[in-house]
Scaffold this motif. Structure first.
Motif, PDB file in Angstrom:
ATOM      1  N   ASN A 262       1.008  -1.170  -0.393  1.00  0.00           N
ATOM      2  CA  ASN A 262      -0.076   0.068   0.355  1.00  0.00           C
ATOM      3  C   ASN A 262       0.802   1.312  -0.363  1.00  0.00           C
ATOM      4  OD1 ASN A 262      -2.185  -1.638   0.093  1.00  0.00           O
ATOM      5  ND2 ASN A 262      -2.327  -2.044   2.350  1.00  0.00           N
ATOM      6  N   ASP A 263       1.956   1.352   0.314  1.00  0.00           N
ATOM      7  CA  ASP A 263       2.847   2.469   0.297  1.00  0.00           C
ATOM      8  C   ASP A 263       3.721   2.705  -1.295  1.00  0.00           C
ATOM      9  OD1 ASP A 263       4.912   0.524   0.167  1.00  0.00           O
ATOM     10  OD2 ASP A 263       6.353   0.052   2.107  1.00  0.00           O
ATOM     11  N   SER A 264       2.890   2.268  -2.269  1.00  0.00           N
ATOM     12  CA  SER A 264       3.877   2.699  -3.030  1.00  0.00           C
ATOM     13  C   SER A 264       3.053   3.691  -3.722  1.00  0.00           C
ATOM     14  CB  SER A 264       3.455   1.490  -4.053  1.00  0.00           C
ATOM     15  OG  SER A 264       4.258   2.105  -5.596  1.00  0.00           O
ATOM     16  N   TYR A 265       3.559   4.827  -4.067  1.00  0.00           N
ATOM     17  CA  TYR A 265       3.016   5.774  -4.349  1.00  0.00           C
ATOM     18  C   TYR A 265       3.818   6.918  -5.706  1.00  0.00           C
ATOM     19  CZ  TYR A 265       6.772   8.912  -1.545  1.00  0.00           C
ATOM     20  OH  TYR A 265       7.448   9.345  -0.756  1.00  0.00           O
ATOM     21  N   ARG A 266       3.618   7.655  -6.274  1.00  0.00           N
ATOM     22  CA  ARG A 266       4.439   8.827  -7.368  1.00  0.00           C
ATOM     23  C   ARG A 266       3.887   9.548  -7.452  1.00  0.00           C
ATOM     24  NH1 ARG A 266      -0.394   6.451  -9.856  1.00  0.00           N
ATOM     25  NH2 ARG A 266      -1.100   7.555 -11.223  1.00  0.00           N
ATOM     26  N   LEU A 267       4.502  10.776  -7.610  1.00  0.00           N
ATOM     27  CA  LEU A 267       4.561  12.867  -7.769  1.00  0.00           C
ATOM     28  C   LEU A 267       4.073  12.691  -9.216  1.00  0.00           C
ATOM     29  CD1 LEU A 267       7.127  13.144  -5.055  1.00  0.00           C
ATOM     30  CD2 LEU A 267       4.719  13.428  -4.706  1.00  0.00           C
ATOM     31  N   VAL A 268       2.761  13.709  -8.878  1.00  0.00           N
ATOM     32  CA  VAL A 268       1.733  14.351 -10.984  1.00  0.00           C
ATOM     33  C   VAL A 268       2.188  15.057 -10.923  1.00  0.00           C
ATOM     34  CG1 VAL A 268       0.513  13.625 -12.240  1.00  0.00           C
ATOM     35  CG2 VAL A 268       1.120  11.770 -10.699  1.00  0.00           C
ATOM     36  N   PRO A 269       3.829  15.996 -11.611  1.00  0.00           N
ATOM     37  CA  PRO A 269       2.645  17.462 -11.434  1.00  0.00           C
ATOM     38  C   PRO A 269       1.105  17.687 -11.782  1.00  0.00           C
ATOM     39  CG  PRO A 269       4.002  17.099 -13.499  1.00  0.00           C
ATOM     40  CD  PRO A 269       3.541  15.469 -12.429  1.00  0.00           C
TER      41      PRO A 269
END
Length: 461
Positions: A262-269
């Motif tokens: 669950n701790d997988s994330y990304r940063l999207v501009p």
């Protein structure tokens, strides 16, 4: 046959993951919503639940149910069949009984007399049940239970191992009872006309708080390219953190699905206008609803909530809303949230094409895949596990320029300008229709113009 759902989603489920010799502690894997399969008499099914845990550790998505839930839904139908037909052990199932199970899936009708399942759905259920039965064979070390050949109780007609995403091998099994696959149309992005109609319908809601929330949902769908589960998982703190950055294109934190943890994330501009809209909704409406419903001390932190209960919106609610919006906008064809994701990715590719006057799709694909930095950035935006998944969106060609940083800035600028333009239109229409006050209109218009001015200043540098 009893149609009651034969699995439950258990929240905050924890299971043993591994033992850490360094800390001398047992590490657990937390699952937000773990499907637990049971028989109609509510007795848990050991084989089914063991199989789901096996899939979980293989890396299937379980965010808010996810892919794991689709497997639970499929095999629970087989569990129900065995129970109602007094088949005491799944490991004793034979070929005739499996054929009977598939025929039931084909023939089951709704109250209106229509068949419940289409051929492709029956194939999907059948293949997942076959995979489950193969697991049962391995679990109990059974001989001649399921396989190709007359010596097996359940006889498959083919077993093909394919390579998936370059690394993972997938075995596809077929049974003679399964129907023929019906070719499906390739999924396409939602059309510009349909997207505009849906936005106009959402903007017409006379309830000011619901209009604000639903427009924010639509903005997130259109401007992040996120999956519905990822939008549902947005937290208030994510918005606060993004707004605190001084970047022209603030990065919004999104949980990435299709992963084991669950701790997988990304940063999207994203455009700052999107964050400002979300901030207004949170401060002006969400805060008051939380106070009146579950109370500030019980605030779960999710951005999008029910305006009656204060609880987070479910994944299925997002799908329901999209169907209602499309119906309200008088769109006859089926509309899904994923079509907006296709639109997001496709538009980014189109911006690249327009920027560099690309001519040939094969050359463009070749150039696109050769530029490591561009590959990684687009993959970061979309949350794809494999870069090859992006090939389906590349229909044009030849990237003549290799100034990647400038290229990315231009793509993000176009997205921001579109967002600002749409926001001004919405404000104008809402004010003219007397849905918002003059002060609210002027305050938001002032902030939007400031965003636009800031965008122009950075573009000139």
């Amino acid at each position: 046959m009893n149609k009651k759902k034969l699995y439950n989603l258990v929240s905050n489920f924890k299971i043993y993951d591994y033992y850490s010799y360094r800390s001398k502690q047992i590490r657990t894997l937390k699952i937000d919503n773990c499907p637990i399969v049971h028989y109609p008499d509510n007795t848990p099914c050991f084989e089914a639940n063991s199989y789901l845990l096996h899939l979980l550790f293989k890396g299937l998505s379980q965010n808010n149910g996810g892919t794991l839930e689709t497997y639970a839904s499929a095999i629970s139908l087989l569990i129900r069949y065995c129970y109602l037909n007094k088949i005491q052990r799944i490991s004793t199932l034979d070929n005739d009984e499996f054929v009977d199970f598939i025929n039931f899936l084909k023939l089951e009708k709704s109250k209106t007399g229509k068949f419940i399942r289409r051929s492709n759905q029956i194939i999907m259920i059948g293949q997942r049940c076959i995979e489950f039965l193969i697991y049962v064979q391995d679990l109990y070390n059974l001989k001649n239970f399921i396989g190709i050949g007359s010596q097996y109780r359940i006889r498959l007609i083919s077993k093909i191992t394919l390579e998936y995403r370059s690394k993972t091998k997938v075995t596809i099994c077929t049974h003679s009872s399964l129907p023929h696959k019906v070719p499906s149309l390739k999924k396409r992005p939602i059309s510009k006309d349909h997207a505009i109609k849906i936005r106009q319908f959402v903007s017409s809601n006379t309830d000011e708080s619901l209009r604000s929330r639903n427009l924010c949902i639509l903005d997130c769908i259109e401007l992040t390219g996120a999956r519905r589960d990822e939008i549902r998982s947005l937290k208030v703190q994510d918005i606060v953190d993004a707004l605190q950055t001084k970047d022209q294109y603030p990065s919004l934190r999104l949980i990435t699905l299709k992963t084991k943890r669950n701790d997988s994330y990304r940063l999207v501009p994203v455009p700052r206008t999107l964050l400002n809209n979300l901030s207004i909704y949170i401060r002006r409406y969400r805060r008051r609803i939380i106070q009146k419903s579950i109370g500030t001390n019980s605030d779960h932190g999710y951005v999008f909530i029910s305006h009656t209960s204060g609880h987070p919106l479910s994944v299925d609610t997002f799908t329901t809303y999209m169907h209602e919006w499309a119906s309200g906008a008088h769109i006859d064809s089926k509309v899904s949230l994923h079509q907006f994701r296709h639109k997001f990715i496709t538009e980014k590719i189109i911006y690249l094409i327009q920027e560099f006057q690309i001519e040939n799709k094969y050359k463009f694909r070749e150039a696109f895949l050769e530029i490591d930095k561009l590959k990684l950035i687009v993959q970061q935006w979309t949350g794809h596990k494999s870069i090859k998944s992006l090939d389906t969106y590349i229909d044009y060609a030849f990237l003549e320029e290799k100034n990647i940083d400038a290229l990315i800035d231009k793509v993000l600028t176009k997205t921001s300008i579109f967002s600002i333009t749409e926001k001004i239109k919405e404000l104008e229409n809402s004010y003219l229709e007397e849905k918002i006050t003059k002060d609210f209109f002027l305050d938001n218009l002032r902030k939007t113009v400031m965003d636009y001015s800031s965008l122009l200043s950075s573009s000139d540098e």
